[in-house]
Write an enzyme that holds these catalytic residues in place. Structure first.
Site, PDB file in Angstrom:
ATOM      1  CE  LYS A  22     -87.745 -28.527  51.340  1.00 33.74           C
ATOM      2  NZ  LYS A  22     -87.230 -27.335  50.708  1.00 33.74           N
ATOM      3  CE  LYS A  80     -96.602 -20.845  46.698  1.00 27.99           C
ATOM      4  NZ  LYS A  80     -96.621 -19.405  46.386  1.00 27.99           N
ATOM      5  CG  ASP A  81     -88.288 -24.882  48.779  1.00 24.04           C
ATOM      6  OD1 ASP A  81     -87.605 -25.675  48.106  1.00 24.04           O
ATOM      7  OD2 ASP A  81     -87.904 -24.372  49.840  1.00 24.04           O
ATOM      8  NE  ARG A  82     -83.963 -25.898  42.249  1.00 26.05           N
ATOM      9  CZ  ARG A  82     -83.022 -26.841  42.363  1.00 26.05           C
ATOM     10  NH1 ARG A  82     -83.191 -28.024  41.808  1.00 26.05           N
ATOM     11  NH2 ARG A  82     -81.918 -26.585  43.034  1.00 26.05           N
ATOM     12  CG  HIS A  83     -84.700 -28.212  46.914  1.00 29.62           C
ATOM     13  ND1 HIS A  83     -83.889 -29.033  46.163  1.00 29.62           N
ATOM     14  CD2 HIS A  83     -84.142 -26.984  46.864  1.00 29.62           C
ATOM     15  CE1 HIS A  83     -82.877 -28.327  45.685  1.00 29.62           C
ATOM     16  NE2 HIS A  83     -83.004 -27.093  46.092  1.00 29.62           N
TER      17      HIS A  83
END
Length: 346
Positions: A22, A80-83
């Site tokens: 990320k 769902k993942d924000r990052h």
């Protein structure tokens, strides 16, 4: 509290290198696999949305505000993942309405990829799974070691732990569940209560699975196991661990399962039940709290087998991974058997 998953045992020997994930949203791409085709008509607008750096719940509230409808009329299959860059479906109930011009909802971080309609809303857990495209950078291990470990994952799968996201930042949802069970906290709203209860039963499941990993039988049949069919929530208990059962477990057609604690007794028996009861007794505050919360007992497979797993080194220290996981499974659960990660949030 620290990450509740940090000390869970590894099944394949532990990470063989360190790396970073990320560095940009495009390093972590999640594409929801809906698993059915919307009918194209009905009172529920279905939106397939690509978002970057946006929380699912926050986006649901923004959709409701834009459509001028109560937030209860907006649904999604899962958080769902924000990052990262995530693609998922939302449904909006707009009976008898044409609806707004959805192109005006788009921003620098939100794009509408598809719009259709369906006769029923999108229910929680309705998606079939998620397709992941991940980029791991600055890997400090030998590529041949990581290649070997990737082949191990492809052949054997990994323990199906709940990931750290399940417990909230720094495990705060698990702390909140304990406070709720002690009666030391204000009454949470229904959404918060659901998060806290999910964290509590996930903690029990993870510890049951951890014990099976330590015993070396997390991916094999043992006396009293309840089995789950691959790609299904259907379960059964075998009368005997005959050659057919052992063959089907080895072939990953069925998986041993662990209890998701609730008000009914576990359907496991024998040695499998003994492990579940011993772990529940060691976490009695959680087990008793869940039983009193009127939750239905359920089960979850102990083994997670990534589908369509492929990989490629784009540079000696950069790895691209692609795989598909069923709904409710975590990419972090796969990654923790490969790489000691930094830069992962959520």
């Amino acid at each position: 509290m620290p990450d509740p998953t940090a000390d869970l045992p590894h099944a394949l020997g532990g990470p063989c290198c360190r790396g970073i994930i990320k560095l940009s949203p495009d390093d972590f791409v999640v594409d929801e696999v809906l698993g059915f085709e919307p009918s194209g008509e009905g009172e529920h607008v279905f939106l397939r949305i690509e978002k970057r750096g946006e929380n699912t719940e926050y986006l649901a509230r923004q959709i409701a505000r834009f459509a001028r409808t109560p937030v209860r009329n907006v649904s999604y299959s899962g958080l769902k993942d924000r990052h990262g860059r995530t693609i998922q479906w939302f449904s909006v109930q707009l009976p008898g309405q044409v609806g707004p011009d959805w192109s005006e909802f788009e921003t620098d971080s939100v794009r509408i990829l598809e719009m259709t309609r369906n006769q029923r809303k999108l229910r929680r857990g309705a998606a079939l799974g998620n397709r992941f495209e991940l980029t791991l950078r600055q890997l400090d291990g030998a590529p041949d070691q990581l290649e070997t470990r990737l082949n191990d994952v492809a052949q054997a799968g990994v323990p199906n732990y709940f990931g750290p996201q399940r417990f909230g930042r720094d495990g705060q949802n698990l702390d909140a569940a304990k406070a709720l069970f002690r009666g030391d906290s204000p009454r949470p709203n229904p959404h918060q209560r659901g998060l806290y209860l999910s964290a509590a039963r996930s903690e029990i499941f993870n510890h049951i699975l951890a014990e099976r990993v330590r015993q070396g039988n997390w991916n094999t049949a043992m006396d009293g196991d309840v089995f789950m069919f691959s790609g299904s929530h259907s379960i059964f208990r075998a009368e005997a661990l005959d050659e057919d059962i052992l063959r089907r477990v080895l072939g990953q057609e069925i998986h041993p399962s662990g209890v998701l604690w609730g008000k009914q007794p576990s359907t496991a028996t024998g040695a499998a039940l003994a492990i579940e009861n011993r772990i529940a007794a060691s976490l009695s505050d959680l087990a008793e709290g869940l039983a009193s919360a009127d939750l239905e007992t359920s089960r979850r497979p102990l083994r997670l087998c990534p589908d369509a797993l492929t990989w490629a080194f784009t540079t000696p220290d950069t790895l691209k991974l692609n795989f598909v996981l069923p709904s409710g499974a975590y990419a972090t659960t796969v990654l923790r058997e490969l790489v000691n990660m930094t830069g992962f949030e959520g």
